[in-house]
Scaffold this active site. Structure first.
Site, PDB file in Angstrom:
ATOM      1  N   ARG A 369       0.841  -1.195   0.000  1.00  0.00           N
ATOM      2  CA  ARG A 369       0.000   0.000   0.000  1.00  0.00           C
ATOM      3  C   ARG A 369       0.886   1.259   0.000  1.00  0.00           C
ATOM      4  O   ARG A 369       2.028   1.227   0.464  1.00  0.00           O
ATOM      5  CB  ARG A 369      -0.876   0.028   1.248  1.00  0.00           C
ATOM      6  CG  ARG A 369      -1.972  -1.018   1.260  1.00  0.00           C
ATOM      7  CD  ARG A 369      -3.212  -0.509   0.559  1.00  0.00           C
ATOM      8  NE  ARG A 369      -4.284  -1.508   0.588  1.00  0.00           N
ATOM      9  CZ  ARG A 369      -5.517  -1.278   0.132  1.00  0.00           C
ATOM     10  NH1 ARG A 369      -5.841  -0.101  -0.386  1.00  0.00           N
ATOM     11  NH2 ARG A 369      -6.439  -2.221   0.175  1.00  0.00           N
ATOM     12  N   HIS A 422      -5.709  -5.453   3.232  1.00  0.00           N
ATOM     13  CA  HIS A 422      -5.629  -6.302   2.053  1.00  0.00           C
ATOM     14  C   HIS A 422      -4.773  -5.565   1.030  1.00  0.00           C
ATOM     15  O   HIS A 422      -4.672  -4.338   1.081  1.00  0.00           O
ATOM     16  CB  HIS A 422      -7.012  -6.688   1.518  1.00  0.00           C
ATOM     17  CG  HIS A 422      -7.977  -5.555   1.336  1.00  0.00           C
ATOM     18  ND1 HIS A 422      -8.072  -4.838   0.163  1.00  0.00           N
ATOM     19  CD2 HIS A 422      -8.864  -5.003   2.176  1.00  0.00           C
ATOM     20  CE1 HIS A 422      -9.013  -3.905   0.294  1.00  0.00           C
ATOM     21  NE2 HIS A 422      -9.501  -3.974   1.499  1.00  0.00           N
ATOM     22  N   GLY A 428     -10.209  -2.476  -4.793  1.00  0.00           N
ATOM     23  CA  GLY A 428     -11.567  -3.008  -4.671  1.00  0.00           C
ATOM     24  C   GLY A 428     -12.621  -1.990  -5.070  1.00  0.00           C
ATOM     25  O   GLY A 428     -13.554  -2.304  -5.828  1.00  0.00           O
ATOM     26  N   HIS A 429     -12.489  -0.764  -4.566  1.00  0.00           N
ATOM     27  CA  HIS A 429     -13.467   0.260  -4.946  1.00  0.00           C
ATOM     28  C   HIS A 429     -13.470   0.474  -6.459  1.00  0.00           C
ATOM     29  O   HIS A 429     -14.526   0.717  -7.047  1.00  0.00           O
ATOM     30  CB  HIS A 429     -13.166   1.586  -4.236  1.00  0.00           C
ATOM     31  CG  HIS A 429     -13.832   1.720  -2.894  1.00  0.00           C
ATOM     32  ND1 HIS A 429     -13.356   1.110  -1.768  1.00  0.00           N
ATOM     33  CD2 HIS A 429     -14.951   2.392  -2.510  1.00  0.00           C
ATOM     34  CE1 HIS A 429     -14.147   1.401  -0.742  1.00  0.00           C
ATOM     35  NE2 HIS A 429     -15.120   2.183  -1.160  1.00  0.00           N
TER      36      HIS A 429
END
Lengths: 557, 552
Positions: A369, A422, A428-429
């Site tokens: 990230r 994650h 994901g969005h």
């Protein structure tokens, strides 16, 4: 045509009979002898399963960083155990890899996590579903490598977004932060965002999306501003937001325990006044806890129902030109081709896209990230470590400005907990946004001009009429998709490249889903027609092309 | 059983091999995962194929009455009596019979409002039971005592539309309603342990929990965190005392599809759902799974800050992540899946009842029935209306203002599709069943509340403990009964739809239970009638890949 004969015909049209059937006669299931509705229902499902089963497996090629760096500095490891440098404990990391390799729940439960926060559903990568392409057939190309110019540009953009979080959209044209951000991004060859017709990144294009319509009109989609009738009740789009100037994970002492899964020790501060989405911080907070399809369901409810009183006349004019009810004088669509259908399909397409994203996140790419990347920048600048970070990031004006503001180079986060547990890539969005926007474009008429259009007042406290340029439904849906996805970048939790890959997967998942669904309808219907994010027209036709089914057959025969 | 052996067994059961392992199908995608994915779907398809076709037996009213007085005809042309033009009705029957879009487009409609999506009853889907395999039993006949009881209940609901729930125990209209309904042997609503209909159970549902605590489910009252933003459940509602279709000219024109010419009046103040009228307005324009999505959001996280620790305590005891120390559920067994599934079961349920509505039963709406009462009372016609209704106090209370028409809460009256079964109710049955499969029914609801008499505040409720399952059941009745509060559905529409919706979700879960790779005991919950259900992966009639080694 008898059912068995028709089925052969369908498989043939679908490219599944002929050679395939000869070389593998067991491909086909036995069929009911009778020719009935039930037989149709069965064949439709069996053929769809076979057709989707012909999709090749996803490419699992990665950027190679996990193998390249024995200390896993470019891999996702938040929630596992870390050293003082924020490097993951190799045994802890191996326990994650083992679980992903065996795909066993017992191994997942034996992952050596850190200080308590749990990993978000690694096993979601392996779930099956009843429709669409299998989640393991959607490829996310290799993520930009840690040491690449593109990763550097991704990070430079995120540092600038953090610095610009509180600048109202209405003041971007004159904001020095925005101007400096645009100027620096403009100089970065690795930057993947939009440029204007002269190839420049400017306040009018910075931090925006790359699809059709994203550079037109206000930064924020109309569907994030206009009042929505949720059921019978009008709701202004005023939301809870964070407090200006309050960022999180801005000190190393705060940053490090959170990497190992400690709960945040600070309390997230919220503005007591709900506000329209005025700036990046407001947008980031919208996508903090939103339910899976929220932005798109809201948009769909708004489009179907500009206000409830019109339901009596039933506004069909915004439906796609292929909708068989668009010009009907006799029937209104409802369970098919209208709101319940789309409200269902949003969740279905989003669910499929999310499964595909989860597979790529956990089982393939495991990209770190931005929050962790910020820690690498921090330790490199303090010389605690020496990581291969490109100079275009390390010596960027963006990093210098953050260091000047916060005393260090950690990437300031909008959420008290920082990023979720994650991996970053694909987002994901963004996968959800790609899927939902695609389904919406298949149902609604992209070329329709929205009227009236609005913008936020200069102080962001009210809506004013917007008349500068015409905004189209398709353009504002594309803009909404990027608003949602880049909302996570405004928060500091996803790179632009995560967004691009997420959109790609979501769009593809939605197309496969529609290819299955197009054959479940019995109305006379030419299929779905819409435009991809990149401008390519798509046509999904019942009973033809690689996908086929029952649509053109006589029902109940 | 070893996984390979079990797989062969499953394939054989599914009719996908003859038992000879060498004849095993392989997906053209070429890898074991692709084959798993394909077989899972094909086995499910074959097993759902085994469902017998529905019964299409009706109550016989359409054949019994040549003038079609008991059939759904709103939107077609009508005589001054409100009897349908028979040639127009025949065009509808033809379209329903041939299932051809072109025939549907040739239906002779009346003054312009369109019929609602006849074709959706013929659509297919890729999961669950086919929409033509769920039986809606014949509805009560036009002349029956049960229909009379249903109309009596509806006239009372119209009369009690503005009585705040908080005042029911002392309100004379509620007392009179309960007293009269109590005398009706054919009434299908709940009674207390002494067999009485009282102010405490009138207009309520029959499932466990429906007569416990406040009339309104906690999931229609408690504050919802939509994303990061808390929203109080204060809604726009109709103006008290203002009803529609209360005069014969207005009623008659609307039967033939004229758009309403009155303007619907709304209370300028948003309120908590505190009256039947307020509840009716909530279901006027709600999106298909709105009430259940809102409930799921309340259940999935008390407030956003708890997401950091991911409160899984309300998840069903069968959720494999309920006690995990390492993983939180998300894509599988978590909130995204719940929101996805709500839409899926809702649409499967809607397709099913749309078929039953148009292609099978075509029951007249209560609004039309009120017109039959009006014309019978005025002597303009003589319809076989049950004397229980004609002699009822409910009707006598209504006649002075409407002449016997049933006062409607919506300016347009009922929508233009048949009454039975009910769309809202089937979605309620399907979504509530799904919520019970995913959340722990036995958990106690904390911070229970009830609306104040003016609907402007919530009052803590502590008299009895409310359970998650009970409040989900109550929600499943609040929503369809809200359509009764508006005057557009009968109680029997709700009861049948709940059963269908429940079955739709059970079939859906039978497919889905095999899609997971986590070890999982299956879905376990209680039906509306109290029967426990267990849907087990790889067992029972439905079976699949769960429990097999991934990538086998």
């Amino acid at each position: 045509m008898a059912v068995s004969g028709r089925r052969d015909f369908l498989l043939q049209v679908g490219g599944l009979a002929g050679g395939a059937a000869v070389s593998n006669p067991n491909l086909r299931a036995p069929l009911p002898a009778e020719s009935t509705r039930a037989g149709n229902a069965l064949i439709l499902r069996e053929v769809a399963a076979e057709v989707e089963g012909a999709r090749p497996p996803a490419s699992t090629t990665t950027n190679g960083d996990e193998e390249l760096y024995p200390n896993k500095i470019a891999s996702f490891s938040k929630g596992l155990q870390h050293s003082e440098l924020g490097e993951v404990n190799p045994i802890s990391y191996q326990s994650l890899l083992t679980a992903l390799s065996t795909q066993k729940h017992s191994d997942a439960e034996n992952i050596l996590i850190g200080n308590g926060r749990k990993l978000v559903n690694p096993e979601g990568a392996f779930t099956y579903d009843m429709e669409g392409g299998d989640s393991h057939t959607f490829t996310a190309p290799p993520a930009p490598a840690f040491a690449s110019a593109q990763s550097a540009a991704d990070m430079v953009e995120l540092y600038w977004m953090a610095l610009a979080r509180d600048v109202p959209f209405a003041q971007w044209a004159t904001s020095s932060v925005i101007q400096n951000a645009a100027a620096e991004l403009n100089a970065l060859a690795g930057y993947q965002g939009p440029r204007d017709a002269s190839g420049l990144v400017s306040p009018a294009s910075v931090f925006r999306g790359t699809a059709t319509g994203c550079l037109t009109g206000p930064y924020l989609s109309q569907y994030f501003m206009q009042t929505i009738y949720v059921g019978s009740t009008p709701r202004e789009q005023m939301y809870r937001t964070g407090v200006a100037g309050v960022d999180y994970l801005t000190s190393y002492a705060e940053w490090l325990p959170l990497q190992s899964g400690s709960l945040p020790v600070r309390t997230e501060q919220f503005d007591p006044t709900f506000r329209y989405i005025r700036n990046g911080r407001d947008l980031a907070q919208f996508v903090h806890y939103d339910y899976i399809t929220q932005a798109f369901l809201q948009a769909a409810v708004f489009i179907f129902n500009a206000y409830p009183e019109t339901v009596l006349q039933y506004n069909l004019y915004q439906l796609n030109h292929t909708n068989p009810y668009k010009n009907s004088r006799i029937q209104m669509p409802f369970g098919t081709f209208c709101s319940p259908h789309l409200e269902d399909w949003l969740g279905r397409a989003a669910g499929l896209a999310l499964k595909a994203a989860w597979y790529n996140k956990w089982a393939v790419h495991r990209r770190l990230r931005p929050e962790m990347f910020g820690g690498r920048v921090y330790n490199t600048l303090t010389s605690a470590a020496n990581y291969p970070i490109p100079a275009s990031l390390l010596r960027s004006q963006a990093v210098q400005a953050v260091v000047q503001a916060n005393g260090n180079a950690l990437l300031p986060q909008a959420y008290v907990e920082g990023c979720p547990l994650h991996p970053s890539y694909p987002a994901g969005h963004a996968a959800i946004a790609g899927a939902c926007a695609t389904v919406m474009k298949a149902i609604f008429e992209e070329t329709d001009v929205i009227a009236p259009t609005v913008n936020l007042s200069a102080d962001g406290s009210s809506l004013v009429n917007y008349t500068d340029v015409a905004l189209t439904l398709g353009g504002e849906i594309n803009k909404l998709a990027f608003n949602v996805s880049l909302g996570r970048s405004w928060a500091g939790v996803n790179y632009r490249s995560d967004v691009i890959a997420g959109h790609m997967i979501g769009e593809e998942a939605a197309i496969c889903f529609l290819q299955d669904q197009v054959n479940t309808l019995t109305e006379t219907f030419s299929g779905f027609a819409f435009t991809r994010f990149d401008g390519t027209p798509v046509s999904i036709t019942p009973g033809s092309g690689p996908y086929t089914g029952l649509n053109t057959l006589t029902p109940g025969s | 059983m070893a996984s390979k052996g079990r797989r062969d067994f499953l394939l054989q059961l599914g009719g996908l091999t003859s038992g000879n392992a060498s004849r095993r199908p392989v997906a053209r995608g070429g890898n074991p995962r692709a084959t798993n994915a394909m077989l899972l779907r094909q086995i499910a398809a074959v097993l759902q194929r085994q469902r017998p076709p529905e019964s299409t037996a009706t109550n016989g009213d359409e054949e019994l009455y040549p003038n079609k007085i008991a059939s759904a005809t709103k939107g077609l042309l009508h005589s001054q009596l409100g009897e349908v033009d028979l040639s127009a009705y025949q065009t509808l029957l033809t379209a329903v019979y041939t299932q051809q879009f072109s025939d549907a487009e040739a239906i002779v409609i009346g003054f312009g409002r369109k019929l609602v999506d006849i074709e959706s009853g013929f659509a297919y889907d890729l999961e669950g039971g086919d929409s033509h395999t769920f039986t809606a039993l014949p509805p009560p006949t036009f002349a029956s005592a049960q229909t009379a009881a249903e109309l009596i209940e509806l006239y009372w609901q119209a009369a009690a539309r503005d009585v705040p729930f908080a005042n029911w125990s002392t309100d004379p209209t509620i007392a009179a309603a309960a007293a009269e309904i109590n005398t009706l042997a054919a009434y299908q609503g709940p009674r207390d342990t002494s067999g009485q209909v009282t102010a405490a159970n009138v207009f309520r549902g029959t499932a466990p929990g429906c007569t416990v605590g406040p009339y309104i489910s906690q999931y229609l009252l408690q504050t919802i965190n939509f994303g990061s933003t808390p929203r109080e459940q204060m809604y726009r509602t109709g103006m008290p005392g203002v009803n529609y279709l209360t005069g014969y000219p207005e009623w008659l024109l609307l039967q033939s599809g004229l758009p309403p010419y009155l303007t619907e009046q709304f209370d300028p103040t948003f309120r908590y759902i505190h009256t039947g009228r307020n509840l009716a307005q909530f279901v006027h324009y709600d999106y298909v799974y709105q009430a259940y999505l809102q409930a799921a959001i309340i259940l999935a996280g008390d407030y956003p800050e708890t997401l950091l620790t991911s409160s899984t305590y309300l998840l069903s005891h069968t959720n494999p992540y309920k006690t995990s120390n390492v993983q939180t559920p998300w894509v599988s067994f978590g909130p995204p899946l719940i929101q996805d599934w709500l839409g899926r079961v809702a649409i499967l349920a809607l397709k099913t009842v749309w078929h039953d509505k148009w292609a099978v039963h075509r029951r007249a709406r209560p609004e039309m029935f009120g017109g039959r009462v009006y014309n019978t009372l005025s002597g303009a016609a003589s319809y076989p209306i049950n004397p229980l209704l004609l002699n009822s106090q409910a009707l006598q209370t209504t006649v002075p203002t409407t002449g016997g028409l049933l006062p409607q809460a919506y300016v347009e009256g009922c929508p233009l599709h048949p009454s039975y079964p009910a769309g809202h109710a089937v979605v309620a049955g399907a979504c509530a069943t799904l919520l019970k499969a995913l959340f722990e029914e036995t958990d106690t609801v904390s911070n229970a509340v009830a609306p104040s008499a003016d609907g402007l505040s919530l009052i803590p409720y502590t008299d009895t403990q409310l359970t998650v399952g009970g409040e989900i059941n109550k929600l499943a009745f609040n929503i369809p009964m809200a359509r009764n509060w508006s005057g557009i559905h009968y109680r029997s529409d709700t009861d049948m739809s709940h059963i269908i919706g429940e079955q739709v979700t059970i079939c859906f879960l039978q497919d889905q239970v095999n899609c997971f790779t986590e070890p999982f005991a299956g879905f376990s919950f209680t039906m509306f009638d109290g029967t426990p259900v267990s849907i087990v992966p790889g067992g029972g009639a439905y079976t699949g890949l769960n429990g097999l080694t991934p990538g086998f």
